[in-house]
Each structure stands twice: as structure tokens, then as C-alpha cells.
Motif scaffolding. Sequence first.
Motif, PDB file in Angstrom:
ATOM      1  N   GLU A  67       0.836  -1.210   0.000  1.00 32.82           N
ATOM      2  CA  GLU A  67       0.000   0.000   0.000  1.00 32.82           C
ATOM      3  C   GLU A  67       0.867   1.255   0.000  1.00 32.82           C
ATOM      4  O   GLU A  67       0.582   2.213  -0.725  1.00 32.82           O
ATOM      5  CB  GLU A  67      -0.912   0.032   1.227  1.00 32.82           C
ATOM      6  N   LYS A  68       1.925   1.240   0.815  1.00 25.45           N
ATOM      7  CA  LYS A  68       2.840   2.395   0.848  1.00 25.45           C
ATOM      8  C   LYS A  68       3.514   2.578  -0.507  1.00 25.45           C
ATOM      9  O   LYS A  68       3.707   3.700  -0.972  1.00 25.45           O
ATOM     10  CB  LYS A  68       3.891   2.215   1.946  1.00 25.45           C
ATOM     11  N   MET A  70       2.238   1.756  -3.395  1.00 21.45           N
ATOM     12  CA  MET A  70       1.197   2.314  -4.276  1.00 21.45           C
ATOM     13  C   MET A  70       1.066   3.810  -4.031  1.00 21.45           C
ATOM     14  O   MET A  70       0.942   4.586  -4.975  1.00 21.45           O
ATOM     15  CB  MET A  70      -0.123   1.589  -3.998  1.00 21.45           C
ATOM     16  N   ASN A  71       1.112   4.230  -2.765  1.00 21.33           N
ATOM     17  CA  ASN A  71       1.039   5.661  -2.452  1.00 21.33           C
ATOM     18  C   ASN A  71       2.252   6.409  -2.988  1.00 21.33           C
ATOM     19  O   ASN A  71       2.135   7.555  -3.440  1.00 21.33           O
ATOM     20  CB  ASN A  71       0.891   5.875  -0.947  1.00 21.33           C
ATOM     21  N   ARG A  72       3.443   5.777  -2.943  1.00 21.69           N
ATOM     22  CA  ARG A  72       4.635   6.424  -3.510  1.00 21.69           C
ATOM     23  C   ARG A  72       4.466   6.634  -5.017  1.00 21.69           C
ATOM     24  O   ARG A  72       4.943   7.625  -5.567  1.00 21.69           O
ATOM     25  CB  ARG A  72       5.884   5.597  -3.210  1.00 21.69           C
ATOM     26  N   ARG A  74       1.647   7.298  -6.495  1.00 18.32           N
ATOM     27  CA  ARG A  74       0.721   8.425  -6.674  1.00 18.32           C
ATOM     28  C   ARG A  74       1.455   9.763  -6.688  1.00 18.32           C
ATOM     29  O   ARG A  74       1.053  10.695  -7.375  1.00 18.32           O
ATOM     30  CB  ARG A  74      -0.328   8.425  -5.568  1.00 18.32           C
ATOM     31  N   THR A  75       2.516   9.861  -5.909  1.00 18.77           N
ATOM     32  CA  THR A  75       3.283  11.113  -5.887  1.00 18.77           C
ATOM     33  C   THR A  75       4.501  11.049  -6.812  1.00 18.77           C
ATOM     34  O   THR A  75       4.872  12.047  -7.418  1.00 18.77           O
ATOM     35  CB  THR A  75       3.748  11.444  -4.454  1.00 18.77           C
ATOM     36  N   ASP A  87      -7.243   6.778 -10.848  1.00 22.53           N
ATOM     37  CA  ASP A  87      -6.789   6.424  -9.510  1.00 22.53           C
ATOM     38  C   ASP A  87      -8.039   6.103  -8.705  1.00 22.53           C
ATOM     39  O   ASP A  87      -8.736   6.992  -8.230  1.00 22.53           O
ATOM     40  CB  ASP A  87      -6.014   7.573  -8.871  1.00 22.53           C
TER      41      ASP A  87
END
Length: 155
Positions: A67-68, A70-72, A74-75, A87
Motif C-alpha cells: 500500500e505504501k 502504491m502511495n509512492r 501516486r506522488t 486512480d
Amino acid sequence: METRDKDTVTAEVEQASTRILEIIDVKGKATKPGALTMPCSDDDHQEEPYYAFHPWSLYEAPFADLEKGMNRLRTGLPKEGWKITKDGMDGTIGNSPQIVAESKERRVMVDIRLNKEVKSQKTPNMLRVTVQSRCYRLPTTPATPEEQPPNMWRP
């Protein structure tokens, strides 16, 4: 439609995959096969036009770490010139988180899905990634004399 060499396009797709893995920055196992090429047509016998794609997965990592990662993405993807076009959830039975992005500079798109472990189906936590080029035409190469058919009408 642009004309490009298969080896060049395949290498670009693999480089984009490598960079995406670096942005995810999660310790786990990644599948190894490299990029493949396929015809853009439904006719499997037609070689042209074609696209390159590289499907791979990152697994054997805790779901929270994935999950982390995936968040990386996004940015990190927008910082590297990618435009995120989706998204949200993928709409499958598992309704997995999905990011779809394109990079005009790299001439590729990516579809990333975060799948949670399903013990009854023996599927692990994983990030599934598919990097794909746009469609291209093959460069024309002149046939060598050995490849040309014999001229039956010449004396």
C-alpha cells in the motif's frame, strides 16, 4: 503511426518498468520475464503494427508495505512526467485499488493494481504492473538478394 524498432521499444518498456519498481521501493520478489511484443491487430498472424508490454508482479511483501508503495507511485509518477488518468478501484470482484498513468515522453502507459491476499485461492498480496507501449509500425528493410524470390521471367 510512428515507425520504430522492436528492440528499442522493448528496451524503453523495460526501463519504465525498472523505474516504476524503484519508485515503489518495497522489498519483496518481482517476477522476472521481460517485455514482449504483440500485434495491435486481433489477427495473430499480422506482425505490424505492434506494441511492447511488460507484465510483472511484486509479491512476498506485507500488504501494508505494498500500500505504501502504491502511495509512492501516486506522488512519484507525476514528478517523473507521468499523467495519472485513473486512480480508484478497478471494478473487479475484489475491487482492487488501481492506478493507470501515461508518459508521453517515454511513449508508454502503465496499469497498476494492488491485490490483497485471498487464502482460499492461494493468491498472495501483490502489486500487479503492466507497462505497455503505444502501437508502432516496423521499419522497412530492403530484402537481400538471397531473400528475394527468383525472377522466373528473366532469360
